[in-house]
Design a protein around this motif. Structure first.
Motif, mmCIF file in Angstrom:
data_model
loop_
_atom_site.group_PDB
_atom_site.id
_atom_site.type_symbol
_atom_site.label_atom_id
_atom_site.label_comp_id
_atom_site.label_asym_id
_atom_site.label_seq_id
_atom_site.Cartn_x
_atom_site.Cartn_y
_atom_site.Cartn_z
ATOM 1 N N SER A 164 -23.497 38.770 -1.998
ATOM 2 C CA SER A 164 -24.516 38.836 -3.040
ATOM 3 C C SER A 164 -24.107 37.958 -4.199
ATOM 4 C CB SER A 164 -24.716 40.278 -3.516
ATOM 5 O OG SER A 164 -23.514 40.783 -4.076
ATOM 6 N N THR A 165 -25.099 37.400 -4.868
ATOM 7 C CA THR A 165 -24.857 36.560 -6.036
ATOM 8 C C THR A 165 -25.713 37.070 -7.185
ATOM 9 O OG1 THR A 165 -26.636 34.997 -5.542
ATOM 10 C CG2 THR A 165 -24.499 34.553 -4.546
ATOM 11 N N SER A 183 -16.836 33.331 -10.744
ATOM 12 C CA SER A 183 -17.640 34.555 -10.648
ATOM 13 C C SER A 183 -18.797 34.330 -9.686
ATOM 14 C CB SER A 183 -18.170 34.937 -12.032
ATOM 15 O OG SER A 183 -17.133 35.129 -12.947
ATOM 16 N N VAL A 235 -19.940 35.190 1.103
ATOM 17 C CA VAL A 235 -20.373 35.830 -0.139
ATOM 18 C C VAL A 235 -21.652 36.598 0.158
ATOM 19 C CG1 VAL A 235 -21.179 35.460 -2.496
ATOM 20 C CG2 VAL A 235 -19.296 34.087 -1.590
ATOM 21 N N GLY A 252 -19.733 35.594 -6.949
ATOM 22 C CA GLY A 252 -20.385 36.653 -6.211
ATOM 23 C C GLY A 252 -19.385 37.584 -5.553
ATOM 24 N N GLU A 253 -19.933 38.612 -4.908
ATOM 25 C CA GLU A 253 -19.103 39.614 -4.254
ATOM 26 C C GLU A 253 -18.849 39.210 -2.809
ATOM 27 O OE1 GLU A 253 -17.725 42.238 -5.612
ATOM 28 O OE2 GLU A 253 -18.588 41.759 -7.586
#
Length: 235
Positions: free
Chosen positions: A208-209, A217, A206, A219-220
């Protein structure tokens, strides 16, 4: 403020204040007070290897006030009040420069303790989301200086990011990750050709959070194994 007691060695200190407007209005219809920041940093700088290598060690301390938090007079209604406070402090180390002719290095390490110190609903002491306690990186390259292969270079680097909280309630955490990057390049006169390899071992992570409310949800996803080719000319 910078003080240099001896050659190649300096002590420094800095202090700053800042503000950032808060959007929206309070329950009485008045705009929020702006978010205010106050911070200081102290550290040492050293020039090594006759000034070819620069090292910096710093301690920083930053406080943000008037952070928006839930208005205790209107619980559960999504009405905010600017009374929250967040505090970050830690240590940073940076090393950059040339170790030997053709051998360059960029390295850094940061320890960041970022917590909530005042809030109406979030527990005091909770870590701020997306900020790891430990963060380190290394990038080093070597370029052949003489002979038939002069101008040919290689690079390798590592990036470590520790686990991070996923929300202000600290209800879940995002795992740490360790990435390996590499490069091959050739430079002749003003031309440079390069191949960069990101996330060499295709690690799932992951990247970014944020202040998310659920594990779904969290993170990206980070960038997978990627190869980038480039050609550049300097004039």
């Amino acid at each position: 403020i910078v003080y240099q007691p001896i050659e190649y060695f300096s002590l420094y200190a800095s202090y700053s204040q800042s503000f950032n407007p808060n959007t929206g209005v309070a329950a009485d219809g008045n705009p929020f007070e702006p978010e205010k920041g106050e911070g200081f940093e102290v550290g040492v700088k050293a020039e090594l290897l006759d000034g070819n290598l620069l090292a910096t060690l710093a301690y920083f301390d930053i406080t943000k006030q008037n952070v928006l938090t839930e208005d205790p007079n209107f619980p559960g209604l999504g009405i905010s009040i600017a009374t929250g406070e967040q505090h970050s402090r830690g240590i940073e180390f940076d090393l950059t420069g040339q170790i030997l002719p053709g051998w360059n290095i960029i390295a850094s390490y940061a320890y960041t303790d970022a917590k909530i110190t005042e809030d109406n609903t979030i527990a005091i002491g909770n870590r701020l989301p997306g900020i790891p306690l430990h963060n380190a990186s290394l990038w080093t390259t070597y370029q052949i200086q003489n002979g038939d292969f002069a101008g040919l270079g290689f690079g390798i680097g590592f990036n470590f990011v520790g686990n991070r909280q996923g929300d202000l309630n600290n209800s879940f955490a995002v795992d740490s990750y360790f990435l390996t990057n590499a490069a091959v390049f050739y430079q002749r006169d003003s031309w440079r050709f390069a191949l960069n390899f990101k996330n060499l071992f295709d690690v799932n992570y992951v990247g970014s959070t944020g202040n998310f409310g659920s594990r779904q949800s969290a993170g990206e996803p980070g960038e997978p194994f990627t190869v980038i080719g480039s050609i550049s000319v300097r004039f």
